[in-house]
Design an enzyme around this catalytic site. Structure first.
Site, mmCIF file in Angstrom:
data_model
loop_
_atom_site.group_PDB
_atom_site.id
_atom_site.type_symbol
_atom_site.label_atom_id
_atom_site.label_comp_id
_atom_site.label_asym_id
_atom_site.label_seq_id
_atom_site.Cartn_x
_atom_site.Cartn_y
_atom_site.Cartn_z
ATOM 1 N N ASP A 102 -5.450 -9.420 -2.715
ATOM 2 C CA ASP A 102 -5.329 -8.041 -3.182
ATOM 3 C C ASP A 102 -4.168 -7.369 -2.439
ATOM 4 O O ASP A 102 -4.087 -7.432 -1.200
ATOM 5 C CB ASP A 102 -6.631 -7.277 -2.928
ATOM 6 C CG ASP A 102 -6.585 -5.859 -3.461
ATOM 7 O OD1 ASP A 102 -6.871 -5.674 -4.658
ATOM 8 O OD2 ASP A 102 -6.259 -4.940 -2.686
ATOM 9 N N ASN A 118 2.169 2.842 -6.402
ATOM 10 C CA ASN A 118 2.361 3.356 -7.764
ATOM 11 C C ASN A 118 2.572 4.865 -7.769
ATOM 12 O O ASN A 118 3.433 5.392 -8.493
ATOM 13 C CB ASN A 118 1.150 3.010 -8.638
ATOM 14 C CG ASN A 118 1.286 1.658 -9.318
ATOM 15 O OD1 ASN A 118 2.396 1.183 -9.542
ATOM 16 N ND2 ASN A 118 0.159 1.042 -9.633
ATOM 17 N N HIS A 174 4.986 3.485 -11.826
ATOM 18 C CA HIS A 174 4.376 2.241 -12.319
ATOM 19 C C HIS A 174 5.405 1.146 -12.602
ATOM 20 O O HIS A 174 5.089 -0.049 -12.504
ATOM 21 C CB HIS A 174 3.559 2.530 -13.580
ATOM 22 C CG HIS A 174 2.310 3.306 -13.304
ATOM 23 N ND1 HIS A 174 1.172 2.727 -12.795
ATOM 24 C CD2 HIS A 174 2.022 4.631 -13.431
ATOM 25 C CE1 HIS A 174 0.223 3.634 -12.634
ATOM 26 N NE2 HIS A 174 0.720 4.811 -13.017
ATOM 27 N N ASP A 219 5.077 -2.535 -11.200
ATOM 28 C CA ASP A 219 5.133 -3.782 -11.975
ATOM 29 C C ASP A 219 6.086 -4.789 -11.340
ATOM 30 O O ASP A 219 5.789 -5.995 -11.267
ATOM 31 C CB ASP A 219 5.575 -3.498 -13.413
ATOM 32 C CG ASP A 219 4.511 -2.759 -14.213
ATOM 33 O OD1 ASP A 219 3.350 -2.719 -13.764
ATOM 34 O OD2 ASP A 219 4.843 -2.238 -15.301
ATOM 35 N N GLU A 226 -4.156 -5.243 -9.290
ATOM 36 C CA GLU A 226 -3.337 -5.852 -8.240
ATOM 37 C C GLU A 226 -4.042 -7.019 -7.565
ATOM 38 O O GLU A 226 -3.600 -7.503 -6.521
ATOM 39 C CB GLU A 226 -2.954 -4.803 -7.188
ATOM 40 C CG GLU A 226 -4.080 -4.318 -6.296
ATOM 41 C CD GLU A 226 -4.931 -3.221 -6.917
ATOM 42 O OE1 GLU A 226 -5.705 -2.590 -6.173
ATOM 43 O OE2 GLU A 226 -4.823 -2.982 -8.139
#
Length: 303
Positions: free
Chosen positions: A181, A189, A194, A198, A224
Site C-alpha cells: 500500500d 492526490n 489525480h 496516476d 493504491e
C-alpha cells in the site's frame, strides 16, 4: 457267277462287279475323287481360317472392351479422387472447422486450400477467424488487466491464484503473498492532483516489476493497493523480497518537473497453509499490512 443266295447272276451284273473290282475303275475313281478331296480340303481350310479369324476378332474385341472398361474405371477413379481432393474433402474440412469454431474451439488448424472458389472461402474464413482471435485476445487482456498500471486486475489475480493453490495442494512447495500500500496516497492526490497520482501509481509498479520474478503474480488490488502472489516462496523469502521492494520504493522518488515527490510503501506478508482458502491468506496479509501502518508505515510485517 453265283450270287450269295446260290442263283446264277446275269451277265451285266457280272460285268459290273468286274468293273468295280478292276484296277482301271479304281484309277478312274481316284482321278475323280482327287479334285473333290482337294475341294473338300480347301473348304475345310477356309472354314478353319474363317473360324480362327472370327475367334481372333472376338478375342480382339473382348480385349478392346476389357481395355476400355479398365481405362474407363481407372478414369472414373481418378475423377472421383480429384473431386474428393479438390471439392468434397476441402468442403468437409471447412465444415468441420466452421462447426468447431462455432462450438467455441479455438485450436482450428489452418488447412491447405487451392486457388479456386472453395479455396477462396477457406482464405476468407481464416482471415475472419484470425481477426476475431486478435479481437478476442485484446478483449480478454482488457478484461484481465488494469488499464492504468498494466498489471492484472483483481478478478484475474483470483483466477490465477486459485489455480496456483490447486497445483500446490497436489505437490510439495511453498506459497506466500504480500499486499503493498502506498503511504499517504490520498494526501499526494490532494496536493498534486489525480493525474500526478496516476503517474505515481505507474512509477510504483515500474519499480516493483524490476524486483519480482516473472513467475510472481502482480495485480492491482484496489486504489493504491497492490497484491503479489509468490510461488515457491516461504515466509522468510517473502519478507526479504518485501523489504527489498520497500527500500527500492523509498529510494526512488518520483520526479515531476522540478519537484521531487517522496514515496514510501507499507507491506503485509503471509504464507499459505495447506487447504487454506485464498480469502484467509489475503486476510492475514491485510492484517499484517495494518500492523505495518500502525507502527508508522514504510515497513514490512508478516502474519
Amino acid at each position: 457267277a453265283i450270287g450269295e443266295s446260290g442263283e446264277q447272276l446275269p451277265a451285266n451284273q457280272i460285268l459290273a462287279i468286274r468293273i468295280l473290282n478292276s484296277k482301271e475303275y479304281h484309277e478312274a475313281k481316284e482321278k475323280i475323287m482327287l479334285p473333290l478331296d482337294e475341294l473338300l480340303f480347301s473348304i475345310k481350310e477356309r472354314t478353319q481360317k474363317s473360324i480362327k479369324q472370327r475367334d481372333d476378332n472376338l478375342e480382339n474385341a473382348f480385349n478392346a472392351l476389357f481395355a476400355l472398361l479398365f481405362f474407363g474405371a481407372l478414369a472414373f477413379i481418378v475423377v472421383i479422387f480429384a473431386i474428393n481432393k479438390k471439392i468434397l474433402s476441402p468442403i468437409s474440412n471447412l465444415m468441420k472447422t466452421i462447426l468447431s469454431f462455432k462450438q467455441g474451439e479455438d485450436d482450428a488448424i489452418k488447412a491447405k486450400y487451392y486457388n479456386d472458389e472453395i479455396g477462396l472461402m477457406f482464405k476468407h474464413f481464416f482471415e475472419m477467424k484470425t481477426k476475431q482471435d486478435e479481437n478476442h485476445a485484446i478483449i480478454n487482456k482488457l478484461g484481465q488487466t488494469d488499464p492504468l498500471t498494466n498489471t492484472l486486475n483483481r478478478r484475474a489475480f483470483f483466477d490465477i491464484s486459485e489455480r496456483l493453490i490447486r497445483l500446490l495442494n497436489r505437490s510439495e512447495g511453498n506459497l506466500s503473498l504480500m499486499i503493498l500500500d502506498i503511504d499517504f496516497f490520498k494526501k499526494i492526490n490532494d496536493e498534486h492532483g489525480h493525474l500526478i497520482g496516476d503517474e505515481i501509481l505507474k512509477h510504483f509498479v515500474k519499480n516493483v516489476k524490476k524486483i519480482i520474478r516473472e513467475s510472481d503474480v502482480l495485480a492491482r488490488y484496489g486504489g493504491e493497493e497492490f497484491i503479489i502472489m509468490l510461488p515457491q516462496t516461504d515466509k522468510n523469502g517473502a519478507l526479504k523480497l518485501a523489504e527489498k521492494i520497500r527500500r527500492s520504493i523509498s529510494d526512488h522518488a518520483y520526479e515531476y518537473k522540478k519537484e521531487t515527490i517522496k514515496i514510501t510503501a507499507s507491506v503485509g506478508v503471509s504464507e499459505y497453509v495447506k487447504d487454506e482458502k485464498i480469502e484467509l491468506l489475503i486476510q492475514r496479509a491485510d492484517e499484517a499490512l495494518f500492523m505495518a501502518k500502525k507502527e508508522g508505515r514504510n515497513g514490512v510485517k508478516a502474519k
